[in-house]
Design a protein around this motif. Structure first.
Motif, mmCIF file in Angstrom:
data_model
loop_
_atom_site.group_PDB
_atom_site.id
_atom_site.type_symbol
_atom_site.label_atom_id
_atom_site.label_comp_id
_atom_site.label_asym_id
_atom_site.label_seq_id
_atom_site.Cartn_x
_atom_site.Cartn_y
_atom_site.Cartn_z
ATOM 1 N N ASN A 1 3.377 -0.194 1.375
ATOM 2 C CA ASN A 1 2.980 -0.634 2.717
ATOM 3 C C ASN A 1 1.878 0.278 3.251
ATOM 4 O O ASN A 1 1.942 0.788 4.373
ATOM 5 C CB ASN A 1 4.169 -0.663 3.677
ATOM 6 C CG ASN A 1 3.921 -1.595 4.853
ATOM 7 O OD1 ASN A 1 3.026 -2.441 4.807
ATOM 8 N ND2 ASN A 1 4.689 -1.446 5.919
ATOM 9 N N ALA A 2 0.878 0.505 2.416
ATOM 10 C CA ALA A 2 -0.192 1.452 2.739
ATOM 11 C C ALA A 2 -1.491 0.995 2.096
ATOM 12 O O ALA A 2 -1.524 0.026 1.326
ATOM 13 C CB ALA A 2 0.181 2.851 2.245
ATOM 14 N N ALA A 3 -2.557 1.678 2.436
ATOM 15 C CA ALA A 3 -3.864 1.403 1.852
ATOM 16 C C ALA A 3 -4.517 2.724 1.459
ATOM 17 O O ALA A 3 -4.237 3.769 2.048
ATOM 18 C CB ALA A 3 -4.744 0.650 2.847
ATOM 19 N N PHE A 4 -5.375 2.668 0.454
ATOM 20 C CA PHE A 4 -6.185 3.820 0.078
ATOM 21 C C PHE A 4 -7.605 3.570 0.566
ATOM 22 O O PHE A 4 -8.194 2.514 0.308
ATOM 23 C CB PHE A 4 -6.145 4.042 -1.435
ATOM 24 C CG PHE A 4 -4.822 4.589 -1.907
ATOM 25 C CD1 PHE A 4 -4.575 5.948 -1.875
ATOM 26 C CD2 PHE A 4 -3.820 3.735 -2.351
ATOM 27 C CE1 PHE A 4 -3.348 6.456 -2.290
ATOM 28 C CE2 PHE A 4 -2.595 4.234 -2.764
ATOM 29 C CZ PHE A 4 -2.362 5.602 -2.730
ATOM 30 N N VAL A 5 -8.125 4.550 1.304
ATOM 31 C CA VAL A 5 -9.398 4.385 2.013
ATOM 32 C C VAL A 5 -10.398 5.427 1.522
ATOM 33 O O VAL A 5 -10.070 6.612 1.392
ATOM 34 C CB VAL A 5 -9.191 4.535 3.539
ATOM 35 C CG1 VAL A 5 -10.500 4.327 4.292
ATOM 36 C CG2 VAL A 5 -8.132 3.555 4.038
ATOM 37 N N ASP A 6 -11.616 4.984 1.257
ATOM 38 C CA ASP A 6 -12.684 5.891 0.813
ATOM 39 C C ASP A 6 -13.398 6.468 2.034
ATOM 40 O O ASP A 6 -13.982 5.736 2.827
ATOM 41 C CB ASP A 6 -13.670 5.114 -0.060
ATOM 42 C CG ASP A 6 -14.804 5.997 -0.583
ATOM 43 O OD1 ASP A 6 -14.700 7.240 -0.449
ATOM 44 O OD2 ASP A 6 -15.788 5.445 -1.105
ATOM 45 N N GLY B 1 5.301 -4.920 10.594
ATOM 46 C CA GLY B 1 4.427 -5.765 9.786
ATOM 47 C C GLY B 1 4.094 -5.157 8.432
ATOM 48 O O GLY B 1 4.583 -4.094 8.054
ATOM 49 N N LYS B 2 3.227 -5.854 7.697
ATOM 50 C CA LYS B 2 2.811 -5.426 6.360
ATOM 51 C C LYS B 2 1.311 -5.102 6.360
ATOM 52 O O LYS B 2 0.537 -5.746 7.074
ATOM 53 C CB LYS B 2 3.098 -6.521 5.323
ATOM 54 C CG LYS B 2 4.584 -6.878 5.213
ATOM 55 C CD LYS B 2 5.400 -5.716 4.669
ATOM 56 C CE LYS B 2 6.873 -6.070 4.545
ATOM 57 N NZ LYS B 2 7.696 -4.921 4.116
ATOM 58 N N MET B 3 0.926 -4.134 5.539
ATOM 59 C CA MET B 3 -0.467 -3.691 5.503
ATOM 60 C C MET B 3 -1.420 -4.812 5.095
ATOM 61 O O MET B 3 -2.507 -4.950 5.657
ATOM 62 C CB MET B 3 -0.597 -2.500 4.541
ATOM 63 C CG MET B 3 -1.997 -1.904 4.480
ATOM 64 S SD MET B 3 -2.553 -1.188 6.049
ATOM 65 C CE MET B 3 -1.849 0.451 5.940
ATOM 66 N N ASN B 4 -0.994 -5.664 4.134
ATOM 67 C CA ASN B 4 -1.899 -6.727 3.679
ATOM 68 C C ASN B 4 -2.097 -7.833 4.721
ATOM 69 O O ASN B 4 -2.914 -8.736 4.528
ATOM 70 C CB ASN B 4 -1.425 -7.325 2.347
ATOM 71 C CG ASN B 4 0.015 -7.802 2.391
ATOM 72 O OD1 ASN B 4 0.607 -7.924 3.470
ATOM 73 N ND2 ASN B 4 0.595 -8.081 1.223
ATOM 74 N N GLN B 5 -1.336 -7.771 5.826
ATOM 75 C CA GLN B 5 -1.525 -8.737 6.912
ATOM 76 C C GLN B 5 -2.644 -8.311 7.867
ATOM 77 O O GLN B 5 -3.164 -9.134 8.617
ATOM 78 C CB GLN B 5 -0.222 -8.899 7.704
ATOM 79 C CG GLN B 5 0.928 -9.497 6.900
ATOM 80 C CD GLN B 5 2.246 -9.457 7.652
ATOM 81 O OE1 GLN B 5 2.389 -8.743 8.643
ATOM 82 N NE2 GLN B 5 3.222 -10.246 7.195
ATOM 83 N N VAL B 6 -3.006 -7.025 7.838
ATOM 84 C CA VAL B 6 -3.987 -6.524 8.812
ATOM 85 C C VAL B 6 -5.249 -5.936 8.170
ATOM 86 O O VAL B 6 -6.307 -5.901 8.797
ATOM 87 C CB VAL B 6 -3.364 -5.454 9.743
ATOM 88 C CG1 VAL B 6 -2.355 -6.080 10.676
ATOM 89 C CG2 VAL B 6 -2.711 -4.324 8.954
ATOM 90 N N LEU B 7 -5.151 -5.486 6.921
ATOM 91 C CA LEU B 7 -6.325 -4.911 6.251
ATOM 92 C C LEU B 7 -6.536 -5.576 4.895
ATOM 93 O O LEU B 7 -5.587 -5.944 4.211
ATOM 94 C CB LEU B 7 -6.157 -3.395 6.040
ATOM 95 C CG LEU B 7 -6.225 -2.482 7.267
ATOM 96 C CD1 LEU B 7 -6.096 -1.034 6.844
ATOM 97 C CD2 LEU B 7 -7.497 -2.685 8.064
ATOM 98 N N THR B 8 -7.809 -5.705 4.515
ATOM 99 C CA THR B 8 -8.150 -6.280 3.216
ATOM 100 C C THR B 8 -9.131 -5.360 2.491
ATOM 101 O O THR B 8 -9.749 -4.482 3.108
ATOM 102 C CB THR B 8 -8.810 -7.666 3.377
ATOM 103 O OG1 THR B 8 -9.963 -7.531 4.248
ATOM 104 C CG2 THR B 8 -7.850 -8.670 3.968
#
Length: 516
Positions: free
Chosen positions: A54-59, A110-117
């Protein structure tokens, strides 16, 4: 209690020491090459969304992608994304948020893929610097810290630090800040704001809004992975957080840094400007204030406790372990229980100091000397909590377990300060075999003669270990005076306990080291 801040400029940045009654209380290293600081805001680019975490990796420009968890997005993420998009496209300036229509808060569950792509751009703030093999930890709940206030964009909430206990003062600050804060900005009132008048708070608030405005202006031009709003340097951020009426002096040994610090103090506390001083002594500043010697004694594996006893500090990837030993204190009290209590209470004070000095974070397990009486265990637990009260990092202290272990958690936002106290022999490079150490004095004299007679150096300074300094300067007619009679030039000698006994450095008239 006297408080002094000593700021030593180095080639790579600066070293900052906070002294309380001449004893080292905090130590920080500000490295110019250290790119990612807590508080910096970047325009990041989403590289990967991981539903399982439930996370994202950001550059954000680091060698490893930074980690952004859903719970760190903040409820106002949609408003932040809308503002970012409108500012980068030029629809709004974003300098102030008057009239900006905020979007509904995101779902807490909520879920991460619902708000960030993937490849989406998002404003993120560094909340934890890269540690060990991990990249930075991020948040999209942005905040900009000032001396008295913290500005929170896309919010209307005004909250007061829990450490301000006076209910009348809390009401006064709430009423005051609510009346002066700009639209669509929330404010957190810091502990040091207690008792401050409206003019000081308004000046601090205006400065924070200006910082946000300049960041939004920069946002129009920045590329992904670039910094939008930068936290101030480490020296100024420490001054912002710790400066109070108990400070006696702030000493800096670099003219440019001195002007920078003085200007900053003038802005945040004009009445304290006079305590900023420029160090002009010939001896190294950390040497003059006895800091170098304290660093050697405080950052090793074994650390002495006042009045006897010692700590053994071990570091692992998962946690830190501290073992308390009585040493020569075993005969100080009339029985074993009292001896254990006395050593443990002294150890608690030193442990709290070590956590701040080394900036140790995560889980810390302390193995105190076993005690039988429940009241003694409670006394030790209370002592540990009292000693930790002045720590600026968030922490939790748990009571002693039945095995005599105390668990402490402390907020970890940057790598632990690590100073090597074991010296590698400069002659043998760790092989264990050196030429006779007594010959080092002869080598100094040979090098000196070479520089004066062959290279014709006009003005020389030798920086060397205190033992060598004593050898060359003591006596009715010291060797230093014999050099003067021989070469007709005065050779300046400077003590430097940071170098090994067999090492020395020659400096020319400009203070530059001479390669031999």
């Amino acid at each position: 209690m006297s408080n002094e801040l000593i700021i030593n400029s180095t080639q790579n940045g600066c070293r900052i020491a906070l002294l309380k009654d001449k004893k080292l209380a905090e130590f920080h290293q500000d490295n110019d090459g250290h790119q990612f600081n807590v508080g910096d805001i970047y325009l990041g680019s989403v590289k990967k969304v991981v539903p399982g975490l439930n996370a994202a990796f950001v550059d954000i420009g680091y060698e490893k992608d930074a980690f952004l968890h859903y719970l760190d997005l903040g409820p106002q993420l949609q408003s932040l994304m809308k503002c970012t998009k409108q500012v980068t496209s030029g629809k709004i300036t974003g300098k102030n948020l008057n009239g900006f229509k905020r979007l509904p808060d995101i779902n807490k569950l909520g879920k991460m893929n619902q708000v960030l792509t993937k490849n989406q751009r998002v404003l993120v703030q560094v909340v934890k610097e890269p540690i060990s093999t991990k990249g930075p930890r991020l948040s999209s709940e942005l905040s900009i810290a000032g001396r008295y206030l913290v500005l929170v964009p896309f919010s209307d909430a005004v909250s007061v630090s829990k450490k301000i206990g006076d209910s009348n003062e809390r009401k006064r600050l709430l009423r005051l800040i609510t009346s002066i804060k700009p639209e669509n900005f929330g404010v957190i009132i810091r502990t040091v704001a207690a008792g401050k008048d409206v003019a000081e708070l308004d000046r601090d608030l205006s400065g924070l809004v200006e910082k946000w405005s300049s960041g939004m202006q920069k946002l129009k031009k920045v590329k992904p992975n670039e910094k939008v709003i930068g936290e101030m340097n480490r020296a100024n951020s420490i001054l912002r957080d710790v400066l109070n009426e108990t400070f006696d002096s702030i000493v800096v040994d670099d003219k440019a840094l001195y002007k920078d610090v003085k200007s900053f103090i003038h802005d945040i506390a004009p009445d304290k400007e006079k305590i900023v001083k420029l160090y002009t002594g010939r001896v190294k500043m950390f040497e003059s204030y006895g800091i170098e010697k304290q660093l050697k004694g405080l950052f090793g594996q074994s650390v002495s406790i006042d009045g006897g006893g010692y700590l053994i500090i071990e570091h692992t990837e998962a946690l830190h372990v501290i073992d308390v030993n009585s040493g020569n204190k075993s005969n100080a009290e009339d029985n074993q229980e009292n001896t254990a209590l006395k050593v443990n209470l002294d150890a608690a004070k030193e442990i709290a100091r070590q956590l701040r000095l080394r900036d140790m974070g995560g889980i810390i397990v302390v193995d105190f000397i076993d005690m039988r009486k429940a009241e003694n265990k409670k006394l030790l637990f209370q002592k540990m909590k009292d000693e930790m009260k002045t720590d600026r990092s968030k922490f939790t202290v748990l009571p002693l377990s039945k095995f005599g272990l105390m668990q402490i958690t402390r907020q970890r936002v940057r790598p632990e300060v690590d100073i090597k106290t074991r010296e590698v022999c400069p002659t043998c490079d760790g092989t264990g075999k050196i030429t006779a150490s007594i010959l080092v004095t002869d080598q100094v004299e040979k090098d000196l003669e070479h520089l004066l007679m062959k290279q014709n150096e006009k003005k020389l300074t030798i920086s060397l270990h205190p033992y060598l300094f004593a050898f060359f300067t003591k006596g009715f007619i010291s060797r230093q005076w014999k050099w003067f009679f021989k070469y007709k030039r005065w050779i300046t000698l400077v003590e430097d306990s940071s170098v090994p006994i067999t090492q020395y450095n020659f400096l020319n008239g400009l203070g530059e080291e001479i390669e031999l």
